[in-house]
Design a protein around this motif. Structure first.
Motif, PDB file in Angstrom:
ATOM      1  N   LEU A 128       0.833  -1.213   0.000  1.00 38.90           N
ATOM      2  CA  LEU A 128       0.000   0.000   0.000  1.00 38.90           C
ATOM      3  C   LEU A 128       0.867   1.262   0.000  1.00 38.90           C
ATOM      4  CD1 LEU A 128      -2.825  -1.020   2.507  1.00 38.90           C
ATOM      5  CD2 LEU A 128      -3.021  -0.739   0.030  1.00 38.90           C
ATOM      6  N   GLY A 129       1.963   1.237   0.730  1.00 39.76           N
ATOM      7  CA  GLY A 129       2.864   2.387   0.739  1.00 39.76           C
ATOM      8  C   GLY A 129       3.471   2.640  -0.621  1.00 39.76           C
ATOM      9  N   LEU A 130       3.810   1.559  -1.319  1.00 39.93           N
ATOM     10  CA  LEU A 130       4.356   1.703  -2.663  1.00 39.93           C
ATOM     11  C   LEU A 130       3.312   2.275  -3.620  1.00 39.93           C
ATOM     12  CD1 LEU A 130       6.947   1.086  -4.306  1.00 39.93           C
ATOM     13  CD2 LEU A 130       5.945  -1.136  -4.844  1.00 39.93           C
ATOM     14  N   LEU A 131       2.077   1.802  -3.486  1.00 40.63           N
ATOM     15  CA  LEU A 131       0.999   2.274  -4.351  1.00 40.63           C
ATOM     16  C   LEU A 131       0.705   3.755  -4.129  1.00 40.63           C
ATOM     17  CD1 LEU A 131      -1.328   1.750  -6.346  1.00 40.63           C
ATOM     18  CD2 LEU A 131      -2.719   1.036  -4.382  1.00 40.63           C
ATOM     19  N   PHE A 185       3.317   0.977   6.640  1.00 42.80           N
ATOM     20  CA  PHE A 185       2.864   1.778   5.505  1.00 42.80           C
ATOM     21  C   PHE A 185       3.627   3.101   5.377  1.00 42.80           C
ATOM     22  CE2 PHE A 185       0.161   5.348   4.194  1.00 42.80           C
ATOM     23  CZ  PHE A 185      -0.136   4.980   2.890  1.00 42.80           C
ATOM     24  N   PHE A 186       3.753   3.837   6.479  1.00 39.16           N
ATOM     25  CA  PHE A 186       4.227   5.218   6.400  1.00 39.16           C
ATOM     26  C   PHE A 186       5.685   5.362   5.958  1.00 39.16           C
ATOM     27  CE2 PHE A 186       0.562   5.561   9.306  1.00 39.16           C
ATOM     28  CZ  PHE A 186      -0.172   6.495   8.604  1.00 39.16           C
ATOM     29  N   PRO A 187       6.633   4.542   6.415  1.00 37.47           N
ATOM     30  CA  PRO A 187       8.009   4.714   5.898  1.00 37.47           C
ATOM     31  C   PRO A 187       8.119   4.496   4.399  1.00 37.47           C
ATOM     32  CG  PRO A 187       8.019   3.420   7.916  1.00 37.47           C
ATOM     33  CD  PRO A 187       6.593   3.552   7.507  1.00 37.47           C
ATOM     34  N   SER A 232      15.442   1.523   1.098  1.00 41.60           N
ATOM     35  CA  SER A 232      15.620   2.230   2.369  1.00 41.60           C
ATOM     36  C   SER A 232      14.291   2.340   3.101  1.00 41.60           C
ATOM     37  CB  SER A 232      16.204   3.620   2.118  1.00 41.60           C
ATOM     38  OG  SER A 232      17.498   3.540   1.569  1.00 41.60           O
ATOM     39  N   GLY A 233      13.237   2.664   2.354  1.00 44.15           N
ATOM     40  CA  GLY A 233      11.907   2.718   2.958  1.00 44.15           C
ATOM     41  C   GLY A 233      11.439   1.363   3.430  1.00 44.15           C
ATOM     42  N   LEU A 234      11.727   0.309   2.662  1.00 46.25           N
ATOM     43  CA  LEU A 234      11.323  -1.039   3.061  1.00 46.25           C
ATOM     44  C   LEU A 234      12.021  -1.474   4.341  1.00 46.25           C
ATOM     45  CD1 LEU A 234      11.251  -2.843  -0.405  1.00 46.25           C
ATOM     46  CD2 LEU A 234       9.285  -2.215   1.005  1.00 46.25           C
TER      47      LEU A 234
END
Length: 303
Positions: A128-131, A185-187, A232-234
């Protein structure tokens, strides 16, 4: 009678009766001298200060120094009586507590259920964060519409979601995984949305010239261009997932490392409490290392 001069000295050459100027080489020109072995050249092995990060075994040994020092200080402090057994049991007692739970068949269940919850929540939250990160990063309209609301929700503490999730989803697995999803989700959303805004426009225009647009442009050009930022976000999201796990397992849980923490606190079992903390640290580091290997593969493949 004309005098003939040495061309090597005068800098002239006689050919077919014509004189051509040849630059003379100064006698005192700097010549490369002999190189001393070991001076001014990088060491051949990986044990130099600059070579340690590139040496796998050296990195492993270097990374174990602080944990070994902490373990030694822990053992010495308990042996010297600085802390009571209730406050800080020695490492041997923590190990015995782990062996006892393992023999009862409970330790493996705690680890398995917590790891399952983290991986499911992390996968859903990262997707969802990627989307949404891609949508906000590529569309100014979506940025203006969604970014303020998502930014406000990001400021809500994890424990604030617990009563609402219990009210909506009861105390089953759905509420626990949803809380971990929120943490993951947020990072990913923040990192991806910011990274996509800085993709080279010339690269995007060149891809559009070849007929790429929409989802094809995103998956072929834009996301591969920000692979390091995405990972990095993952990795931040995975760390957040383990942090939110403890809060998630406060929701009337009967299994998991978070449950082991709270149950040990209620029963005064400091040895099991420390065991749960050590296991969370070790398993979290293992999962992060596995994601790091995936990052190296992805960078070589796309970046």
């Amino acid at each position: 009678m004309p005098q003939l001069r040495n061309p090597a000295v005068t800098g002239t050459n006689v050919a077919d009766g014509r004189a051509a100027a040849v630059p003379a080489t100064p006698a005192d020109a700097a010549q490369p001298g002999p190189t001393l072995k070991g001076v001014g050249s990088p060491p051949a092995n990986g044990w130099s200060p600059a070579g340690i990060p590139a040496n796998g075994w050296a990195r492993l040994l270097l990374g174990l120094i602080i944990p070994a020092a902490v373990l030694a200080a822990w053992q010495l402090s308990t042996a010297a009586g600085v802390f009571s057994v209730v406050q800080l049991p020695p490492p041997s007692m923590v190990l015995e507590a782990g062996i006892d739970l393992l023999q009862r068949g409970q330790l493996g269940q705690h680890i398995a259920i917590s790891t399952q919850r983290v991986l499911i929540g992390f996968a859903a939250g990262a997707a969802l964060g990627l989307l949404f990160g891609s949508l906000v990063g590529l569309s100014r309209f979506a940025d203006a519409l969604l970014a303020p609301t998502i930014g406000a929700l990001r400021a809500v503490p994890s424990l604030a979601w617990v009563p609402l999730l219990i009210l909506w989803m009861k105390i089953g697995e759905d509420s626990k995984i949803t809380l971990i999803l929120i943490g993951a989700f947020f990072p990913v959303f923040t990192t991806v949305s910011l990274a996509l805004r800085h993709v080279d426009r010339n690269l995007v225009e060149a891809a559009r010239a070849f007929g790429l647009k929409g989802i094809k442009l995103l998956t072929t050009v834009q996301l591969p261009a920000v692979v390091p930022a995405v990972f990095s976000g993952l990795r931040l999201a995975l760390a957040q997932a383990w942090l939110f796990l403890v809060a998630a397992e406060l929701i009337a849980s009967s299994m998991g490392l978070g449950f082991l923490l709270t149950d040990s606190q209620n029963n005064g079992r400091t040895d099991r409490l420390l065991l749960a903390i050590v296991l969370l640290a070790v398993i979290g580091k293992i999962t992060d290392a596995l994601l790091g290997l995936a990052e190296k593969w992805a960078v070589k493949r796309w970046a």
